[in-house]
Structure formats: structure tokens, C-alpha cells
Design a protein around this motif. Structure first.
Motif, mmCIF file in Angstrom:
data_model
loop_
_atom_site.group_PDB
_atom_site.id
_atom_site.type_symbol
_atom_site.label_atom_id
_atom_site.label_comp_id
_atom_site.label_asym_id
_atom_site.label_seq_id
_atom_site.Cartn_x
_atom_site.Cartn_y
_atom_site.Cartn_z
ATOM 1 N N ASN A 1 -13.377 4.565 16.823
ATOM 2 C CA ASN A 1 -12.373 3.931 17.736
ATOM 3 C C ASN A 1 -10.945 4.163 17.214
ATOM 4 O OD1 ASN A 1 -10.396 1.498 18.332
ATOM 5 N ND2 ASN A 1 -12.181 1.395 19.837
ATOM 6 N N SER A 2 -9.949 4.547 18.122
ATOM 7 C CA SER A 2 -8.651 4.908 17.817
ATOM 8 C C SER A 2 -7.886 3.671 16.981
ATOM 9 C CB SER A 2 -7.780 5.265 18.961
ATOM 10 O OG SER A 2 -7.637 4.297 19.978
ATOM 11 N N LYS A 3 -8.214 2.599 17.527
ATOM 12 C CA LYS A 3 -7.432 1.437 16.951
ATOM 13 C C LYS A 3 -7.839 1.279 15.652
ATOM 14 C CE LYS A 3 -6.392 -1.219 21.136
ATOM 15 N NZ LYS A 3 -6.656 -2.649 21.999
ATOM 16 N N LEU A 4 -9.320 1.422 15.340
ATOM 17 C CA LEU A 4 -10.021 1.219 14.032
ATOM 18 C C LEU A 4 -9.410 2.322 13.087
ATOM 19 C CD1 LEU A 4 -12.088 0.055 12.057
ATOM 20 C CD2 LEU A 4 -13.678 1.804 13.122
ATOM 21 N N GLY A 5 -9.236 3.382 13.655
ATOM 22 C CA GLY A 5 -8.738 4.610 12.921
ATOM 23 C C GLY A 5 -7.334 4.246 12.320
ATOM 24 N N LEU A 6 -6.522 3.689 13.135
ATOM 25 C CA LEU A 6 -5.018 3.372 12.730
ATOM 26 C C LEU A 6 -5.060 2.377 11.821
ATOM 27 C CD1 LEU A 6 -2.160 3.573 13.353
ATOM 28 C CD2 LEU A 6 -2.142 1.591 15.075
ATOM 29 N N VAL A 7 -5.954 1.191 11.880
ATOM 30 C CA VAL A 7 -5.999 0.173 11.012
ATOM 31 C C VAL A 7 -6.570 0.701 9.639
ATOM 32 C CG1 VAL A 7 -7.111 -1.955 10.234
ATOM 33 C CG2 VAL A 7 -6.299 -1.677 12.530
ATOM 34 N N VAL A 8 -7.514 1.408 9.575
ATOM 35 C CA VAL A 8 -8.169 1.786 8.308
ATOM 36 C C VAL A 8 -7.337 2.720 7.582
ATOM 37 C CG1 VAL A 8 -10.152 3.609 7.478
ATOM 38 C CG2 VAL A 8 -10.556 1.604 9.145
ATOM 39 N N CYS A 9 -6.572 3.844 8.343
ATOM 40 C CA CYS A 9 -5.773 4.800 7.524
ATOM 41 C C CYS A 9 -4.449 3.815 7.276
ATOM 42 C CB CYS A 9 -5.487 6.005 8.536
ATOM 43 S SG CYS A 9 -6.940 6.886 9.035
ATOM 44 N N MET A 10 -3.865 3.289 7.872
ATOM 45 C CA MET A 10 -2.683 2.511 7.391
ATOM 46 C C MET A 10 -3.019 1.417 6.151
ATOM 47 S SD MET A 10 -0.502 3.683 8.908
ATOM 48 C CE MET A 10 1.015 2.584 8.303
ATOM 49 N N SER A 11 -4.191 1.128 6.401
ATOM 50 C CA SER A 11 -4.721 0.056 5.030
ATOM 51 C C SER A 11 -4.887 1.219 3.811
ATOM 52 C CB SER A 11 -6.114 -0.500 5.434
ATOM 53 O OG SER A 11 -6.009 -1.427 6.718
ATOM 54 N N ALA A 12 -5.507 2.280 3.968
ATOM 55 C CA ALA A 12 -5.588 2.970 2.819
ATOM 56 C C ALA A 12 -4.214 3.688 2.246
ATOM 57 C CB ALA A 12 -6.442 4.351 3.335
ATOM 58 N N ALA A 13 -3.316 3.803 3.359
ATOM 59 C CA ALA A 13 -2.048 4.064 2.784
ATOM 60 C C ALA A 13 -1.392 2.878 2.080
ATOM 61 C CB ALA A 13 -1.225 4.716 4.068
ATOM 62 N N ALA A 14 -1.432 1.798 2.495
ATOM 63 C CA ALA A 14 -0.852 0.529 1.823
ATOM 64 C C ALA A 14 -1.584 0.583 0.485
ATOM 65 C CB ALA A 14 -1.248 -0.722 2.654
ATOM 66 N N LEU A 15 -2.805 0.728 0.269
ATOM 67 C CA LEU A 15 -3.377 0.757 -1.052
ATOM 68 C C LEU A 15 -2.851 1.874 -1.847
ATOM 69 C CD1 LEU A 15 -5.441 -0.563 -2.896
ATOM 70 C CD2 LEU A 15 -7.213 0.891 -1.720
ATOM 71 N N GLY A 16 -2.438 2.880 -1.457
ATOM 72 C CA GLY A 16 -2.095 4.169 -1.950
ATOM 73 C C GLY A 16 -0.693 3.781 -2.519
ATOM 74 N N VAL A 17 0.175 2.986 -1.784
ATOM 75 C CA VAL A 17 1.444 2.549 -2.207
ATOM 76 C C VAL A 17 1.430 1.629 -3.406
ATOM 77 C CG1 VAL A 17 3.513 1.354 -1.142
ATOM 78 C CG2 VAL A 17 2.746 2.975 -0.005
ATOM 79 N N LEU A 18 0.567 0.681 -3.169
ATOM 80 C CA LEU A 18 0.213 -0.211 -4.345
ATOM 81 C C LEU A 18 0.018 0.371 -5.562
ATOM 82 C CD1 LEU A 18 0.220 -3.161 -5.295
ATOM 83 C CD2 LEU A 18 -2.284 -3.290 -4.522
ATOM 84 N N VAL A 19 -0.882 1.477 -5.366
ATOM 85 C CA VAL A 19 -1.365 2.279 -6.649
ATOM 86 C C VAL A 19 -0.243 3.002 -7.210
ATOM 87 C CG1 VAL A 19 -2.850 3.984 -7.645
ATOM 88 C CG2 VAL A 19 -3.801 2.180 -6.116
ATOM 89 N N SER A 20 0.450 3.564 -6.382
ATOM 90 C CA SER A 20 1.661 4.566 -6.891
ATOM 91 C C SER A 20 2.710 3.791 -7.432
ATOM 92 C CB SER A 20 2.160 5.355 -5.771
ATOM 93 O OG SER A 20 2.758 4.361 -4.810
ATOM 94 N N TYR A 21 2.965 2.453 -6.926
ATOM 95 C CA TYR A 21 4.064 1.856 -7.479
ATOM 96 C C TYR A 21 3.514 1.179 -8.892
ATOM 97 C CZ TYR A 21 7.285 -2.310 -8.178
ATOM 98 O OH TYR A 21 7.860 -3.127 -8.556
ATOM 99 N N SER A 22 2.511 0.569 -9.020
ATOM 100 C CA SER A 22 1.919 0.197 -10.317
ATOM 101 C C SER A 22 1.743 0.971 -11.264
ATOM 102 C CB SER A 22 0.662 -0.628 -9.950
ATOM 103 O OG SER A 22 -0.619 0.279 -9.627
ATOM 104 N N LEU A 23 1.436 2.391 -10.961
ATOM 105 C CA LEU A 23 1.366 3.328 -12.112
ATOM 106 C C LEU A 23 2.470 4.413 -12.121
ATOM 107 C CD1 LEU A 23 -2.475 4.445 -11.235
ATOM 108 C CD2 LEU A 23 -1.499 2.708 -12.925
#
Length: 375
Positions: free
Chosen positions: A279-301
Motif C-alpha cells: 500500500n502506498s500509504k503504508l510505504g510512506l509511513v514505514v519508510c519515513m519511520s525507518a528514516a526517523a529511526l536512522g536520524v535518532l541513531v545518527s544523532y546518538s552516535l
């Protein structure tokens, strides 16, 4: 996406459609029939249209007694379409007589060259400059040598020439996996580019037509990397040479990083293809959530490079979302979604198993990747 291409009367009959349900039929550049999502609720549909004076000469040359050809001919294109798994059966009738019929599947879509190119408005931006730089890199073979030399010099300066050669070997073998996948799909390739501190890049001139192609091309790099780690591990067991153990474990860490589910890494492309196929909406939510998690990891490390990659990946996610209705990519069917997910998880698990195997090694350098994961 383009579902069907038929050549009749000197032009191409082109059927476009989407998972949302709408269909549009073109003869050349002219729209001759369309069905909205509400009108097209079933797998079977039919397009009725007429072709006028502009085809009279073509009809005259194709039919006996063409000099008396009608100025208007009635046409019907009957479609039986299933998206998962993708299959389309068609039947073209002119004045009640069947003139063409057949079927297509996902393999046909993979080999298809889209007639209508998606027009993207060009804007001056840093992303545009980056794309221009990539095109310049693609245009000259000399850049391959320059970039490879710069990568070798940079890694040798910070580490050692032995480590630099090993790292470049891992990168080249990984990117060669992407190249082999592109060649499997009969795509033209431009080769491998080694970019200092960014890794490698496998470049093709052709565009993909299906999400399955995106998954296979993305995951074949880490899969080749896994083969390299396994061979290195076997050589270590056979020779007891520490170098092969180090190659196995650090190559695993390198490919495991590449499988992080964030764009533009390979793991992000796999996640995008699977989620947007559901689903395109699911794709947007999942990919943006993964990006947000990546931002948290990159900031903390404090990983500035990862943050830069996330910036590029976020732009790619938004472009994917904005172009979802015009996307020419055939989505994964249920089997493809399950198989892709299993392939991804098994590859990740294999790399983690190799890293864990050396976690208790007396050689501190071999236990370092596990400490990195543990952080």
C-alpha cells in the motif's frame, strides 16, 4: 504504469492503469478511452472507442477492398487483469472481428521499454547538482580510475594499504553482485564506481519496470558479500590465517550496515519495494519511520555520513510518494513480498551469525564488529 502495447494502424495502442483501478487507453498520443476507479471494479473491463479519418489509409492497406474503407471504425479492447500475481489477457476487436489477442505476465513487463516517459520538472537544487555530478562520472571511464585511486589513497592514509585493498575488494565484490543482477534483467550497465568514504556505486543506463527488479538488484550486492564472507570463513578454518577471519567479519559488518532499512542503502530499497507494493500509504509511513529511526541513531552516535544519506533518502521517499499515481513499476505480488522479506531476513541473520561467531575471539580486532553492534 503501461500494461499493454499493441501496434495497429501505424501507431501504438497503449493501455495504462494502476492498482487504484483506473485505466486509460491511448492511440499514439491521443486518449481514446478511459475508465475511472469507480467504473472499473472488476478484473474484466472493456474499452469501446472509434477511430476516424486518420486511419482510413491504414485500413485500406490492410483490408481487401480498402478503397471503400469506412471513415469510422468501431473498436473494442477487452481486458482480463489480475494484479497479484500479475497477468493480463486481452482481445482487440475491430467492427466485431477479433484482430489481436494474447496475454502478458510480469516477465513481459520486466522486458518492456515504456513509451511514455514520466516528465519531471527540473529545479536548481543541491540534489540536482549531485545528479549532474553522477552523470559526469558516468560519461567518462577515466573517472573510474581516478575515483578508485582516490579511494585507495584515502583509506591507506587513515588505516593501511593492506586494509585499503581489502576494503576495496569487499566493495567491488558487493557492487559486482548488483551488476550481475542488472545483466540478468538484460539491463545495460556502466560499471562500478568507487567513491571515497561513500563506498561503491553500480550504475546502469536502463530503468527498472518492476518492484521485483528493484529487490533483486538491491539484495544481490549483500548476497555476493555474504558469499565472500562464507568463502573467507572457510579459508580461515582451513588455514588458520587471521587475515581471512578479519575479512569475513568486517565484510559482514560492512554489508550488514548496507542492509539497514533506510534509503538510499540497499536495505531501504528493499523495504520501499515491499511496503509500497502492499500500500502506498503504508510505504510512506514505514519508510519515513525507518528514516526517523536512522536520524535518532545518527544523532546518538554522531554519524554525520549516515545523516547525509538519510537526507538523500528522505527526498527519494517523497518523490516516490508524489509519483505513486504515475509509477510505471509493477508491484510485488503476495508471494514476492513474502519471498523478498524472507531473503532479506535470512541474509541479515547470516551476517549477524558470522559476527557473533567471532565475538569471543582472543583477537580483539575480530571481536570489534560485535562490540560495534552491541553499542
Amino acid at each position: 504504469m503501461e500494461l499493454l502495447q499493441l501496434e495497429h494502424f501505424g501507431k501504438i495502442l497503449r493501455l495504462e492503469g494502476s492498482l487504484a483501478g483506473w485505466q486509460e487507453l491511448y492511440w499514439g498520443d491521443s486518449l481514446v478511452s478511459q475508465l475511472s476507479a469507480t467504473e472499473n471494479q472488476n478484473a474484466k473491463s472493456s474499452h469501446h472507442f472509434e477511430l476516424y479519418n486518420q486511419v482510413s489509409q491504414a485500413v485500406a492497406s490492410d483490408q481487401p477492398g480498402g478503397e471503400n474503407a469506412q471513415q469510422s471504425i468501431k473498436c473494442q479492447l477487452a481486458i482480463d487483469l489480475n494484479w497479484q500475481p500479475f497477468a493480463i489477457e486481452y482481445q482487440l476487436m475491430i467492427d466485431g472481428s477479433v484482430v489481436d489477442q494474447g496475454s502478458r505476465n510480469s516477465k513481459d513487463i520486466e522486458q518492456q521499454v515504456p513509451i511514455k516517459k514520466v516528465q519531471i520538472k527540473k529545479k536548481f537544487s543541491s540534489v540536482g547538482l549531485f545528479s549532474l555530478a553522477i552523470k559526469l562520472f558516468k560519461s567518462a571511464k577515466l573517472f573510474k580510475v581516478i575515483l578508485a585511486g582516490a579511494s585507495l589513497a584515502a583509506y591507506s592514509w587513515f588505516f593501511s594499504w593492506q586494509f585499503a585493498l581489502s576494503l576495496l575488494g569487499c566493495l567491488v565484490f558487493h557492487e559486482y553482485g548488483h551488476i550481475r543482477a542488472m545483466q540478468y534483467f538484460s539491463m545495460k550497465t556502466k560499471g562500478i564506481y568507487l567513491i571515497p568514504f561513500f563506498g561503491g556505486l553500480a550504475v546502469s543506463d536502463d530503468k527498472i519496470n518492476t518492484r521485483w527488479q528493484d529487490v533483486v538488484i538491491s539484495i544481490m550486492g549483500p548476497t555476493f558479500g555474504l558469499l565472500m564472507s562464507i568463502v573467507s570463513l572457510l579459508l580461515y578454518w582451513s588455514t588458520d590465517i587471521t587475515f581471512f577471519a578479519g575479512l569475513a567479519v568486517f565484510n559482514s559488518l560492512l554489508n550488514l550496515f548496507n542492509l539497514l532499512p533506510i534509503l538510499p542503502l540497499d536495505g531501504g530499497h528493499i523495504l520501499k519495494s515491499i511496503s509500497f507494493s502492499i500500500n502506498s500509504k503504508l510505504g510512506l509511513v514505514v519508510c519515513m519511520s525507518a528514516a526517523a529511526l536512522g536520524v535518532l541513531v545518527s544523532y546518538s552516535l554522531g554519524l554525520a555520513l549516515l545523516g547525509f544519506l538519510l537526507l538523500i533518502g528522505s527526498v527519494e521517499i517523497m518523490m516516490e510518494w508524489r509519483g505513486r499515481h504515475q509509477s510505471h513499476l509493477l508491484p510485488l505480488d503476495r508471494y514476492g513480498q513474502i519471498f523478498s522479506t524472507a531473503w532479506y531476513l535470512l541474509t541479515v541473520a547470516a551476517f549477524i551469525a558470522i559476527i557473533v561467531y567471532f565475538a569471543d575471539s582472543p583477537e580483539q580486532i575480530l571481536a570489534l564488529p560485535m562490540k560495534i553492534l552491541g553499542s
